[in-house]
Scaffold this motif. Structure first.
Motif, PDB file in Angstrom:
ATOM      1  N   HIS A  73       0.832  -1.202   0.000  1.00 43.59           N
ATOM      2  CA  HIS A  73       0.000   0.000   0.000  1.00 43.59           C
ATOM      3  C   HIS A  73       0.870   1.257   0.000  1.00 43.59           C
ATOM      4  N   VAL A  74       0.325   2.340  -0.536  1.00 40.54           N
ATOM      5  CA  VAL A  74       1.069   3.587  -0.646  1.00 40.54           C
ATOM      6  C   VAL A  74       1.124   4.324   0.689  1.00 40.54           C
ATOM      7  N   SER A  75      -0.037   4.390   1.372  1.00 35.04           N
ATOM      8  CA  SER A  75      -0.106   5.155   2.618  1.00 35.04           C
ATOM      9  C   SER A  75      -1.155   4.550   3.541  1.00 35.04           C
ATOM     10  N   PRO A  76      -1.185   4.980   4.813  1.00 30.47           N
ATOM     11  CA  PRO A  76      -2.222   4.481   5.736  1.00 30.47           C
ATOM     12  C   PRO A  76      -3.634   4.797   5.275  1.00 30.47           C
ATOM     13  N   ALA A  77      -3.787   5.751   4.355  1.00 27.19           N
ATOM     14  CA  ALA A  77      -5.118   6.081   3.828  1.00 27.19           C
ATOM     15  C   ALA A  77      -5.725   4.925   3.042  1.00 27.19           C
ATOM     16  N   PHE A  78      -4.946   3.884   2.832  1.00 27.83           N
ATOM     17  CA  PHE A  78      -5.442   2.658   2.175  1.00 27.83           C
ATOM     18  C   PHE A  78      -6.742   2.188   2.817  1.00 27.83           C
ATOM     19  N   VAL A  79      -6.824   2.298   4.152  1.00 28.56           N
ATOM     20  CA  VAL A  79      -7.985   1.749   4.869  1.00 28.56           C
ATOM     21  C   VAL A  79      -9.241   2.588   4.685  1.00 28.56           C
ATOM     22  N   GLU A  80      -9.134   3.715   4.018  1.00 28.64           N
ATOM     23  CA  GLU A  80     -10.302   4.567   3.842  1.00 28.64           C
ATOM     24  C   GLU A  80     -11.250   4.054   2.758  1.00 28.64           C
ATOM     25  N   ASP A  81     -10.775   3.150   1.931  1.00 31.93           N
ATOM     26  CA  ASP A  81     -11.607   2.646   0.825  1.00 31.93           C
ATOM     27  C   ASP A  81     -11.683   1.128   0.893  1.00 31.93           C
ATOM     28  N   PRO A  82     -12.806   0.568   1.342  1.00 34.10           N
ATOM     29  CA  PRO A  82     -12.920  -0.890   1.490  1.00 34.10           C
ATOM     30  C   PRO A  82     -12.809  -1.652   0.173  1.00 34.10           C
ATOM     31  N   LEU A  83     -13.111  -0.983  -0.948  1.00 35.27           N
ATOM     32  CA  LEU A  83     -13.018  -1.671  -2.238  1.00 35.27           C
ATOM     33  C   LEU A  83     -11.588  -2.114  -2.521  1.00 35.27           C
ATOM     34  N   ARG A  84     -10.617  -1.476  -1.867  1.00 32.80           N
ATOM     35  CA  ARG A  84      -9.226  -1.805  -2.114  1.00 32.80           C
ATOM     36  C   ARG A  84      -8.879  -3.225  -1.676  1.00 32.80           C
ATOM     37  N   VAL A  85      -9.608  -3.772  -0.737  1.00 33.90           N
ATOM     38  CA  VAL A  85      -9.374  -5.163  -0.342  1.00 33.90           C
ATOM     39  C   VAL A  85      -9.586  -6.078  -1.541  1.00 33.90           C
ATOM     40  N   LEU A  86     -10.670  -5.847  -2.265  1.00 28.49           N
ATOM     41  CA  LEU A  86     -10.976  -6.661  -3.443  1.00 28.49           C
ATOM     42  C   LEU A  86     -10.013  -6.357  -4.588  1.00 28.49           C
ATOM     43  N   ARG A  87      -9.671  -5.090  -4.743  1.00 31.52           N
ATOM     44  CA  ARG A  87      -8.746  -4.708  -5.818  1.00 31.52           C
ATOM     45  C   ARG A  87      -7.374  -5.349  -5.626  1.00 31.52           C
ATOM     46  N   VAL A  88      -6.879  -5.309  -4.400  1.00 29.89           N
ATOM     47  CA  VAL A  88      -5.569  -5.905  -4.142  1.00 29.89           C
ATOM     48  C   VAL A  88      -5.612  -7.411  -4.371  1.00 29.89           C
ATOM     49  N   ALA A  89      -6.702  -8.053  -3.957  1.00 26.38           N
ATOM     50  CA  ALA A  89      -6.851  -9.488  -4.215  1.00 26.38           C
ATOM     51  C   ALA A  89      -6.857  -9.764  -5.712  1.00 26.38           C
ATOM     52  N   ARG A  90      -7.494  -8.870  -6.473  1.00 28.06           N
ATOM     53  CA  ARG A  90      -7.515  -9.045  -7.935  1.00 28.06           C
ATOM     54  C   ARG A  90      -6.120  -8.870  -8.524  1.00 28.06           C
ATOM     55  N   PHE A  91      -5.389  -7.874  -8.034  1.00 33.93           N
ATOM     56  CA  PHE A  91      -4.019  -7.684  -8.522  1.00 33.93           C
ATOM     57  C   PHE A  91      -3.150  -8.885  -8.150  1.00 33.93           C
ATOM     58  N   ALA A  92      -3.363  -9.421  -6.954  1.00 34.95           N
ATOM     59  CA  ALA A  92      -2.583 -10.589  -6.528  1.00 34.95           C
ATOM     60  C   ALA A  92      -2.832 -11.765  -7.466  1.00 34.95           C
ATOM     61  N   ALA A  93      -4.075 -11.920  -7.912  1.00 35.37           N
ATOM     62  CA  ALA A  93      -4.401 -12.996  -8.848  1.00 35.37           C
ATOM     63  C   ALA A  93      -3.835 -12.686 -10.237  1.00 35.37           C
ATOM     64  N   ARG A  94      -3.989 -11.442 -10.653  1.00 42.92           N
ATOM     65  CA  ARG A  94      -3.556 -11.060 -12.006  1.00 42.92           C
ATOM     66  C   ARG A  94      -2.044 -11.213 -12.178  1.00 42.92           C
ATOM     67  N   TYR A  95      -1.289 -10.886 -11.135  1.00 42.92           N
ATOM     68  CA  TYR A  95       0.164 -10.906 -11.241  1.00 42.92           C
ATOM     69  C   TYR A  95       0.801 -12.084 -10.512  1.00 42.92           C
ATOM     70  N   HIS A  96      -0.013 -13.068 -10.196  1.00 39.27           N
ATOM     71  CA  HIS A  96       0.495 -14.280  -9.543  1.00 39.27           C
ATOM     72  C   HIS A  96       1.545 -14.963 -10.408  1.00 39.27           C
ATOM     73  N   GLN A  97       1.328 -14.942 -11.709  1.00 38.77           N
ATOM     74  CA  GLN A  97       2.251 -15.606 -12.639  1.00 38.77           C
ATOM     75  C   GLN A  97       3.633 -14.965 -12.632  1.00 38.77           C
ATOM     76  N   TYR A  98       3.727 -13.728 -12.158  1.00 42.97           N
ATOM     77  CA  TYR A  98       5.018 -13.028 -12.083  1.00 42.97           C
ATOM     78  C   TYR A  98       5.693 -13.211 -10.723  1.00 42.97           C
ATOM     79  N   GLY A  99       5.027 -13.921  -9.812  1.00 41.41           N
ATOM     80  CA  GLY A  99       5.624 -14.172  -8.511  1.00 41.41           C
ATOM     81  C   GLY A  99       5.385 -13.089  -7.476  1.00 41.41           C
ATOM     82  N   PHE A 100       4.364 -12.253  -7.669  1.00 44.92           N
ATOM     83  CA  PHE A 100       4.086 -11.200  -6.700  1.00 44.92           C
ATOM     84  C   PHE A 100       3.537 -11.776  -5.394  1.00 44.92           C
TER      85      PHE A 100
END
Length: 407
Positions: free
Chosen positions: A123-150
């Motif tokens: 995350h960029v800053s503690p303000a991450f927690v201000e937007d609950p949608l980011r939980v789903l977005r980060v999970a999506r990025f984790a899936a999208r870039y899993h093949q790169y070893g993230f």
């Protein structure tokens, strides 16, 4: 006025992935300035403009201040003195908080390039927690870039768990939850989306029927992986290898929901979990507002996957009943979707990933044979009224019986 390429286009360019969409940030400009230059304003909550020629999106640099709950409770400031660094600070992950200037020079105030090289989602800053949608977005990025070893930075996972426990996820609109989920389901590694959400304690509200599968045992003989939650993600992984269709993947995800409500006193047996799963698929699908086609296939797979697995032992009349239940005579396209989801279920077990699934080809041959009923000949023979339907059914049974079962 200064213009910068930002976000996913920068990230994917550095990863040497194809760049399909470009987003731009404009610093030092007002809405009037943009309109004067021929841009078309399309943003409602904050000024976003379409380039007069490329139609790519240009957003004025802005800051956000949390004022309420959910992902909409923000006040935006897009005045002309907002800097690029301030705009990038409000973004979710460091790898999404980089920019390129007109000379292709990287601006990276939050070390996104370093995290990109180390394959870390942070995350960029503690303000991450201000937007609950980011939980789903980060999970999506984790899936999208899993093949790169993230991997997920531990401190970011902690913030995701904090958001999950706060109850803020419940404030999300179902449409937003489904959008992130659908995009993940259609990716290369959809199972990782749900694995990360599980790790972030984020399944308990929107996906509670899936969340309760972990800790529910299966018979070790048939399921060496034992745990139903683990099995479910293995099935989804196999479905992604077999098909790129949303319906197949969603059905794979939801096929065993009935096991989540099995009486623990009869574990690891799950008698009638197929029938018990249907209303759970319905409830989950309604909560997520998923497409009707995906819901319908998922309900059929939940109810029928055991019968498909045992099809080599079924009587021809039972196979015709199975086809009737699938409504394949009118909707032939769903037949293949159901078979693929069932094959994913059979392969989604430790040590079974590469085994053949003869049931699928057998049922395909049965269906092809059963379609060869000559209804005109039946009518010409003198059969009338309701008797025609029964005569067609009997002929289908006869044709299915002629199909040789694999040894």
């Amino acid at each position: 006025m200064q213009i910068f390429l930002v976000g996913g286009a920068v990230r994917d360019q550095l990863l040497q992935r194809p760049v399909y969409d470009k987003d731009w940030v404009v610093v030092g400009a007002s809405p009037k300035d943009m309109l004067t230059q021929g841009f078309q304003q399309v943003g409602k909550d904050f000024p976003v403009f379409l380039h007069p020629e490329t139609k790519e999106e240009y957003a004025l640099a802005r800051t956000e201040r949390k004022t309420g709950s959910g992902y909409t409770g923000f006040v935006c400031d897009f005045s002309t003195d907002i800097t690029l660094e301030q705009d990038l600070l409000r973004r979710d992950l460091t790898i999404n908080a980089m920019a390129l200037d007109a000379n292709n020079k990287l601006i990276d105030p939050y070390n996104g390039k370093q995290d990109l090289d180390k394959r870390i989602l942070r995350h960029v800053s503690p303000a991450f927690v201000e937007d609950p949608l980011r939980v789903l977005r980060v999970a999506r990025f984790a899936a999208r870039y899993h093949q790169y070893g993230f991997t997920l930075a531990p401190e970011t996972l902690e913030l995701m768990q904090e958001l999950s426990h706060s109850g803020e996820l419940e404030s999300l609109a179902a449409e937003r939850v489904w959008k992130e989920t659908e995009r993940s389901l259609l990716g290369d590694d959809p199972q990782q989306y749900f694995a990360v959400l599980k790790e972030a304690h984020a399944l308990s509200y929107w996906f509670k029927e899936i969340d309760c599968l972990w800790g529910v045992p299966n018979p070790p003989k048939h399921h060496p992986e034992i745990d139903t939650g683990v099995h479910t993600l293995m099935v989804l992984e196999q479905a992604a290898k077999l098909s790129d269709e949303l319906e197949v993947r969603y059905a794979a995800l939801t096929h065993d929901l009935g096991k989540g409500i099995t009486d623990p006193t009869i574990w690891p047996s799950h008698t009638a979990h197929d029938v018990r799963g249907v209303p759970l698929v319905e409830a989950l699908s309604e909560r997520l507002k998923c497409p009707t086609k995906a819901k319908d296939i998922a309900k059929l797979v939940a109810e029928l996957h055991i019968r498909v697995h045992t099809s080599l032992t079924l009587k021809p009349s039972t196979i015709v009943k199975l086809f009737d239940k699938m409504d394949v005579w009118r909707r032939a396209e769903r037949f293949e979707q159901i078979l693929l989801a069932c094959e994913a279920d059979a392969r989604g077990r430790t040590g079974f990933e590469d085994r053949s699934y003869p049931q699928a080809n057998y049922l395909r041959e049965c269906f092809n044979a059963a379609q060869n009923v000559d209804v005109k000949a039946i009518v010409d023979s003198g059969v009338k009224g309701p008797d025609i339907k029964e005569a067609v059914r009997q002929k289908r049974i006869e044709l299915v019986a002629s199909v040789t079962k694999p040894q």
